[in-house]
Design a protein around this motif. Sequence first.
Motif, PDB file in Angstrom:
ATOM      1  N   ASP A   1       4.017   0.970   9.716  1.00  0.00           N
ATOM      2  CA  ASP A   1       2.903   0.024   9.868  1.00  0.00           C
ATOM      3  C   ASP A   1       3.148  -1.276   9.116  1.00  0.00           C
ATOM      4  O   ASP A   1       2.343  -2.210   9.223  1.00  0.00           O
ATOM      5  CB  ASP A   1       1.604   0.666   9.369  1.00  0.00           C
ATOM      6  N   SER A   2       4.242  -1.352   8.380  1.00  0.00           N
ATOM      7  CA  SER A   2       4.564  -2.597   7.668  1.00  0.00           C
ATOM      8  C   SER A   2       4.755  -3.700   8.686  1.00  0.00           C
ATOM      9  O   SER A   2       5.599  -3.604   9.589  1.00  0.00           O
ATOM     10  CB  SER A   2       5.831  -2.419   6.827  1.00  0.00           C
TER      11      SER A   2
ATOM     12  N   LEU B   1       1.514  -6.918   5.408  1.00  0.00           N
ATOM     13  CA  LEU B   1       1.318  -5.565   4.878  1.00  0.00           C
ATOM     14  C   LEU B   1       2.662  -4.877   4.691  1.00  0.00           C
ATOM     15  O   LEU B   1       3.477  -4.843   5.608  1.00  0.00           O
ATOM     16  CB  LEU B   1       0.448  -4.749   5.842  1.00  0.00           C
ATOM     17  N   THR B   2       2.848  -4.331   3.512  1.00  0.00           N
ATOM     18  CA  THR B   2       4.025  -3.511   3.220  1.00  0.00           C
ATOM     19  C   THR B   2       3.540  -2.135   2.809  1.00  0.00           C
ATOM     20  O   THR B   2       2.697  -2.009   1.923  1.00  0.00           O
ATOM     21  CB  THR B   2       4.860  -4.110   2.083  1.00  0.00           C
ATOM     22  N   VAL B   3       4.040  -1.116   3.488  1.00  0.00           N
ATOM     23  CA  VAL B   3       3.663   0.272   3.180  1.00  0.00           C
ATOM     24  C   VAL B   3       4.871   0.979   2.573  1.00  0.00           C
ATOM     25  O   VAL B   3       5.949   1.019   3.183  1.00  0.00           O
ATOM     26  CB  VAL B   3       3.184   1.011   4.442  1.00  0.00           C
TER      27      VAL B   3
ATOM     28  N   THR C   1      -2.754   5.904   2.796  1.00  0.00           N
ATOM     29  CA  THR C   1      -3.989   5.176   2.498  1.00  0.00           C
ATOM     30  C   THR C   1      -4.375   4.293   3.680  1.00  0.00           C
ATOM     31  O   THR C   1      -3.649   4.222   4.682  1.00  0.00           O
ATOM     32  CB  THR C   1      -3.830   4.315   1.234  1.00  0.00           C
TER      33      THR C   1
ATOM     34  N   MET D   1      -1.769   4.985   6.650  1.00  0.00           N
ATOM     35  CA  MET D   1      -0.591   4.142   6.844  1.00  0.00           C
ATOM     36  C   MET D   1       0.727   4.857   6.589  1.00  0.00           C
ATOM     37  O   MET D   1       0.828   5.753   5.738  1.00  0.00           O
ATOM     38  CB  MET D   1      -0.704   2.912   5.949  1.00  0.00           C
ATOM     39  N   SER D   2       1.722   4.432   7.318  1.00  0.00           N
ATOM     40  CA  SER D   2       3.097   4.870   7.118  1.00  0.00           C
ATOM     41  C   SER D   2       3.978   3.621   7.037  1.00  0.00           C
ATOM     42  O   SER D   2       3.524   2.531   7.414  1.00  0.00           O
ATOM     43  CB  SER D   2       3.556   5.757   8.281  1.00  0.00           C
ATOM     44  N   PRO D   3       5.204   3.751   6.568  1.00  0.00           N
ATOM     45  CA  PRO D   3       6.080   2.571   6.476  1.00  0.00           C
ATOM     46  C   PRO D   3       6.239   1.825   7.795  1.00  0.00           C
ATOM     47  O   PRO D   3       6.450   0.601   7.790  1.00  0.00           O
ATOM     48  CB  PRO D   3       7.409   3.156   5.997  1.00  0.00           C
TER      49      PRO D   3
ATOM     50  N   CYS E   1       0.826  -1.200   0.000  1.00  0.00           N
ATOM     51  CA  CYS E   1       0.000   0.000   0.000  1.00  0.00           C
ATOM     52  C   CYS E   1       0.862   1.252   0.000  1.00  0.00           C
ATOM     53  O   CYS E   1       2.018   1.231   0.439  1.00  0.00           O
ATOM     54  CB  CYS E   1      -0.913   0.023   1.221  1.00  0.00           C
ATOM     55  N   GLN E   2       0.254   2.324  -0.448  1.00  0.00           N
ATOM     56  CA  GLN E   2       0.926   3.615  -0.456  1.00  0.00           C
ATOM     57  C   GLN E   2       0.722   4.327   0.873  1.00  0.00           C
ATOM     58  O   GLN E   2      -0.320   4.175   1.535  1.00  0.00           O
ATOM     59  CB  GLN E   2       0.378   4.485  -1.586  1.00  0.00           C
ATOM     60  N   ARG E   3       1.718   5.075   1.249  1.00  0.00           N
ATOM     61  CA  ARG E   3       1.634   5.903   2.459  1.00  0.00           C
ATOM     62  C   ARG E   3       0.389   6.774   2.433  1.00  0.00           C
ATOM     63  O   ARG E   3       0.023   7.308   1.381  1.00  0.00           O
ATOM     64  CB  ARG E   3       2.891   6.778   2.509  1.00  0.00           C
TER      65      ARG E   3
END
Lengths: 110, 119
Positions: free
Chosen positions: B87-88, B116-118, B17, B83-85, B13-15
């Motif tokens: 949260d990965s 999840l990868t942000v 979102t 989300m931010s990185p 996901c993109q930061r």
Amino acid sequence: RKEVEQDPGPFNVPEGATVAFNCTYSNSASQSFFWYRQDCRKEPKLLMSVYSSGNEDGRFTAQLNRASQYISLLIRDSKLSDSATYLCVVPTTGNTPLVFGKGTRLSVIA
Amino acid sequence: SAVISQKPSRDICQRGTSLTIQCQVDSQVTMMFWYRQQPGQSLTLIATANQGSEATYESGFVIDKFPISRPNLTFSTLTVSNMSPEDSSIYLCSVELSTNPSGIYNEQFFGPGTRLTVL
């Protein structure tokens, strides 16, 4: 003391060896304790529960020392398939919520 | 035992979102739990979700960031908002079932997790 502390590992042992993991916990009111196994990229699964002095299941023995607040997991005659991360789990109050240790990684080598 | 499924199994996901993770259980359960497992770390409880009441969040987790729904006894969702990185992580759903005949303890069963990868 952290809520749940485990041997850092990793443990690399040959097939057939006996290996023991220790875990200390801080909540003296905890009544039941668990060892979970987590394979790489998989969810944790219950391996053994301990709610008295100890429990034995085949090659696996879990022991509880309430006075010293530690539990141990002994694996005899290690198999390659025992390679996994072993998580010590202690409830905070009653049975939930559970607090997980960081895990000890075991690699059994042929 | 319990059979638990999670959707999606993984996402990138993109930061900024949000992502909603679904958890479905094959039996009715009172308590459902959401955990996070960051790379190389153990599991950390985010919240406990009971049907018919607000979720109970652990220290460090808030409803605005991780809203949870529990519409019935077999289903729950966890949303990771804005989300931010950081949260990965792997997010795991868990349920508690009584498997011991004497009822001394309940066993927790886990879903397969959502990776999840942000970016």
